[in-house]
Design an enzyme around this catalytic site. Structure first.
Site, PDB file in Angstrom:
ATOM      1  N   ARG A 268      30.182  41.019 -26.731  1.00 46.19           N
ATOM      2  CA  ARG A 268      29.003  41.879 -26.601  1.00 46.19           C
ATOM      3  C   ARG A 268      29.424  43.346 -26.715  1.00 46.19           C
ATOM      4  NH1 ARG A 268      23.657  41.880 -27.462  1.00 46.19           N
ATOM      5  NH2 ARG A 268      22.594  43.372 -26.108  1.00 46.19           N
ATOM      6  N   HIS A 278      34.474  48.813 -20.972  1.00 49.66           N
ATOM      7  CA  HIS A 278      33.852  49.695 -19.977  1.00 49.66           C
ATOM      8  C   HIS A 278      34.467  49.391 -18.603  1.00 49.66           C
ATOM      9  CE1 HIS A 278      30.986  50.816 -22.977  1.00 49.66           C
ATOM     10  NE2 HIS A 278      30.404  49.633 -23.006  1.00 49.66           N
ATOM     11  N   GLN A 337      25.224  39.503 -14.139  1.00 52.25           N
ATOM     12  CA  GLN A 337      25.094  40.940 -14.436  1.00 52.25           C
ATOM     13  C   GLN A 337      25.815  41.300 -15.733  1.00 52.25           C
ATOM     14  OE1 GLN A 337      23.162  42.739 -12.643  1.00 52.25           O
ATOM     15  NE2 GLN A 337      23.564  44.758 -13.501  1.00 52.25           N
ATOM     16  N   GLU A 364      26.061  22.021   5.534  1.00 51.07           N
ATOM     17  CA  GLU A 364      27.347  21.620   6.120  1.00 51.07           C
ATOM     18  C   GLU A 364      27.956  22.765   6.932  1.00 51.07           C
ATOM     19  OE1 GLU A 364      29.791  19.309   3.518  1.00 51.07           O
ATOM     20  OE2 GLU A 364      28.080  18.110   2.884  1.00 51.07           O
TER      21      GLU A 364
HETATM   22  C1  LIG Z   1      20.204  20.894  -0.128  1.00 56.39           C
HETATM   23  C2  LIG Z   1      20.512  20.490   1.282  1.00 56.39           C
HETATM   24  C3  LIG Z   1      21.149  19.277   1.521  1.00 56.39           C
HETATM   25  C4  LIG Z   1      21.405  18.867   2.838  1.00 56.39           C
HETATM   26  N1  LIG Z   1      21.971  17.624   3.062  1.00 56.39           N
HETATM   27  C5  LIG Z   1      22.051  17.143   4.327  1.00 56.39           C
HETATM   28  C6  LIG Z   1      22.468  15.789   4.570  1.00 56.39           C
HETATM   29  O1  LIG Z   1      22.842  15.034   3.641  1.00 56.39           O
HETATM   30  N2  LIG Z   1      22.451  15.321   5.856  1.00 56.39           N
HETATM   31  C7  LIG Z   1      22.062  16.099   6.903  1.00 56.39           C
HETATM   32  O2  LIG Z   1      22.043  15.609   8.037  1.00 56.39           O
HETATM   33  N3  LIG Z   1      21.672  17.400   6.711  1.00 56.39           N
HETATM   34  C8  LIG Z   1      21.648  17.942   5.459  1.00 56.39           C
HETATM   35  N4  LIG Z   1      21.235  19.239   5.235  1.00 56.39           N
HETATM   36  C9  LIG Z   1      20.846  20.050   6.371  1.00 56.39           C
HETATM   37  C10 LIG Z   1      21.763  21.250   6.603  1.00 56.39           C
HETATM   38  O3  LIG Z   1      22.997  20.834   7.116  1.00 56.39           O
HETATM   39  C11 LIG Z   1      21.011  22.245   7.529  1.00 56.39           C
HETATM   40  O4  LIG Z   1      19.953  22.803   6.758  1.00 56.39           O
HETATM   41  C12 LIG Z   1      21.915  23.329   8.043  1.00 56.39           C
HETATM   42  O5  LIG Z   1      22.832  22.801   8.966  1.00 56.39           O
HETATM   43  C13 LIG Z   1      21.109  24.471   8.732  1.00 56.39           C
HETATM   44  O6  LIG Z   1      20.202  23.960   9.636  1.00 56.39           O
HETATM   45  P1  LIG Z   1      18.670  24.471   9.603  1.00 56.39           P
HETATM   46  O7  LIG Z   1      18.196  24.371   8.205  1.00 56.39           O
HETATM   47  O8  LIG Z   1      17.921  23.707  10.640  1.00 56.39           O
HETATM   48  O9  LIG Z   1      18.721  25.989   9.991  1.00 56.39           O
HETATM   49  P2  LIG Z   1      18.716  26.554  11.493  1.00 56.39           P
HETATM   50  O10 LIG Z   1      19.714  25.829  12.306  1.00 56.39           O
HETATM   51  O11 LIG Z   1      17.312  26.571  11.987  1.00 56.39           O
HETATM   52  O12 LIG Z   1      19.201  28.032  11.263  1.00 56.39           O
HETATM   53  C14 LIG Z   1      18.346  29.077  10.800  1.00 56.39           C
HETATM   54  C15 LIG Z   1      19.183  30.337  10.665  1.00 56.39           C
HETATM   55  O13 LIG Z   1      19.726  30.703  11.939  1.00 56.39           O
HETATM   56  C16 LIG Z   1      21.138  30.773  11.864  1.00 56.39           C
HETATM   57  N5  LIG Z   1      21.714  30.330  13.141  1.00 56.39           N
HETATM   58  C17 LIG Z   1      21.542  29.149  13.758  1.00 56.39           C
HETATM   59  N6  LIG Z   1      22.218  29.109  14.910  1.00 56.39           N
HETATM   60  C18 LIG Z   1      22.866  30.299  15.009  1.00 56.39           C
HETATM   61  C19 LIG Z   1      23.749  30.871  15.967  1.00 56.39           C
HETATM   62  N7  LIG Z   1      24.147  30.200  17.049  1.00 56.39           N
HETATM   63  N8  LIG Z   1      24.194  32.132  15.752  1.00 56.39           N
HETATM   64  C20 LIG Z   1      23.810  32.827  14.651  1.00 56.39           C
HETATM   65  N9  LIG Z   1      22.983  32.344  13.710  1.00 56.39           N
HETATM   66  C21 LIG Z   1      22.517  31.082  13.889  1.00 56.39           C
HETATM   67  C22 LIG Z   1      21.506  29.834  10.716  1.00 56.39           C
HETATM   68  O14 LIG Z   1      22.779  30.133  10.186  1.00 56.39           O
HETATM   69  C23 LIG Z   1      20.393  30.139   9.730  1.00 56.39           C
HETATM   70  O15 LIG Z   1      20.671  31.349   9.068  1.00 56.39           O
HETATM   71  C24 LIG Z   1      21.037  19.689   3.924  1.00 56.39           C
HETATM   72  C25 LIG Z   1      20.410  20.932   3.665  1.00 56.39           C
HETATM   73  C26 LIG Z   1      20.163  21.329   2.373  1.00 56.39           C
HETATM   74  C27 LIG Z   1      19.470  22.641   2.139  1.00 56.39           C
END
Ligand SMILES: Cc1cc2nc3c(=O)[nH]c(=O)nc-3n(C[C@H](O)[C@H](O)[C@H](O)COP(=O)(O)OP(=O)(O)OC[C@H]3O[C@@H](n4cnc5c(N)ncnc54)[C@H](O)[C@@H]3O)c2cc1C
Length: 390
Positions: A268, A278, A337, A364
């Site tokens: 590019r 750049h 970007q 996870e």
């Molecule tokens: C595509 C995808 C695949 C998944 N696959 C699986 C699966 O196969 N099996 C399974 O069981 N689960 C699965 N999950 C679930 C995943 O592990 C959870 O979404 C993740 O652990 C976060 O939990 P939550 O979404 O309830 O967020 P919450 O726990 O509600 O958290 C919300 C926000 O608060 C923050 N937070 C929470 N506690 C604290 C703390 N103590 N201090 C500071 N910040 C905090 C979090 O980091 C986040 O930013 C999957 C999720 C996705 C999106």
């Protein structure tokens, strides 16, 4: 300190690399087309066909012990392998695998669930997350109560990967309402035919998790995995494995993306020269390379700690998960970007990588949970930076 790979590691890496190049990369164009059309990805049959092809090359069950017909690779070798698999957008994984905690089965469960799962005749999912309990796994509400020889499970799981076509769900449920979370949960092997139902959750990436509803699902006592009260420990072990596998795949993705940026920067031209000339572009390439290489070695260290069951394992895997997830997202953004407007289109796969990689910072164990873990390790004195060097 020797950073070179053994001959065996080189052989594994080059064989899987040529398999991915020859058999998987050609599917990417069609995958992009499907993504634009209806957000669909590789089909179950296509995945199976690829897995059986890979089996002919000796790639079957990288984490599966040799006595179960697998490759029995250690964590470092698995990490190297997943770095290669991460280089494709196609959500391809090798066959011959079972959830690590399924090996805690008894003899009957081994025949009924473990061996058919390894063979690919049944597919499984792991269900711990609930609508009100994701990061905070001490708050599970799904309950299992004993009724004669059975357990009756009630509750709702959410965001469960692979749940839509799973024949078997490993469900973590509360079996003791009064006990501390460490002994309150039990893992159950729940067949779909026992009555759970699933519904898809539409995400911004290729992953298609699902809700999993259990409404009075009756499960025989023979389907308890491990011991009653041991569910929390098993759940942590399941989650722990992803903390070097997911970063490994992200390293592969970042390497591929960086390669695309380098290539584009050569062809590019703006202001009469290739954009590679750049300094602003050079800095993005330099930052991305520095992060990619740091990510690679951090991930390998986490895998090495897992192999040695080293006391630094918790901290090194938290560092790998936290840093690699963020760096991979940053690299994907910079690569977009560098491509300018074309990077933002659906014609190129970069937008899909950007969306797919973003989930690494959430599932996870989110960024915040990794920081919480790491701070806990350091403040308690369990982890001293550089401690694995003795
Ligand atoms: C595509 C995808 C695949 C998944 N696959 C699986 C699966 O196969 N099996 C399974 O069981 N689960 C699965 N999950 C679930 C995943 O592990 C959870 O979404 C993740 O652990 C976060 O939990 P939550 O979404 O309830 O967020 P919450 O726990 O509600 O958290 C919300 C926000 O608060 C923050 N937070 C929470 N506690 C604290 C703390 N103590 N201090 C500071 N910040 C905090 C979090 O980091 C986040 O930013 C999957 C999720 C996705 C999106």
């Amino acid at each position: 300190m020797d950073f070179s790979l053994t001959d065996e590691q080189r052989a594994i890496r080059s064989t899987i690399r040529s398999f991915v190049t020859k058999e998987v990369l050609p599917l990417e164009k069609e995958l992009l087309h499907r993504q634009q059309r209806d957000n669909s990805g590789i089909t179950h049959d296509e995945l199976r066909e690829l897995q059986l092809k890979a089996r002919k090359f000796g790639f079957w069950g990288p984490s599966t012990p040799v006595e179960y017909g697998g490759m029995g690779l250690d964590c470092v070798d698995q990490s190297l392998l997943h770095m290669e698999l991460g280089k494709t957008l196609v959500r391809f994984h090798l066959g011959g695998e079972a959830d690590n905690i399924l090996y805690d089965c008894d003899a009957e469960q081994r025949q009924k669930y473990l061996l058919p799962t390894i063979e690919g005749d049944i597919s499984s999912c792991f269900a711990v997350t609930e609508p009100d309990a994701g990061s905070d796994l001490t708050a599970l509400r799904t309950s299992a109560r004993q009724d004669g020889d059975d357990w009756v499970i009630d509750g709702e799981k959410t965001f469960i990967s692979h749940a839509l076509d799973a024949d078997l769900a490993i469900v973590i449920a509360r079996t003791d309402p009064d006990a501390n979370y460490r002994t309150a949960y039990t893992a159950f092997l729940v067949e779909r035919s026992m009555g759970f139902s699933t519904a898809p959750i539409v995400t911004m990436g290729q992953m298609q998790p699902a809700t999993l509803s259990l409404d009075g699902v009756r499960v025989p006592a023979a389907n308890v995995l491990g011991e009653v009260g041991d569910g929390f420990r098993l759940a942590m072990r399941w989650i722990g494995r992803g903390r070097y596998i997911q970063p490994s795949r992200a390293v592969g993705a970042a390497e591929r993306l960086l390669g695309m940026a380098v290539e584009y920067a050569h062809v590019r031209r703006t202001f009469g020269k290739p954009i590679k000339d750049h300094q602003a572009i050079q800095w993005m390439i330099a930052d991305s390379t520095a992060e990619l290489e740091a990510a690679r070695y951090m991930t390998l260290l986490a895998a090495w700690s897992a192999d040695h069951d080293d006391e630094t394992r918790v901290a090194t895997s938290a560092i790998a998960k936290l840093t690699v997830a963020n760096w991979a997202c940053d690299i994907a953004d910079r690569v977009l970007q560098i491509h300018g407007g074309i990077g933002y289109t659906q014609e190129l796969p970069i937008q899909l990588w950007v969306r797919d990689l973003r989930v690494l910072r959430i599932y996870e164990g989110s960024d915040e949970i990794q920081r919480r873990t790491l701070a806990g390790q350091v403040l308690s004195g369990r982890y001293k930076p550089g401690g694995h060097l003795g």
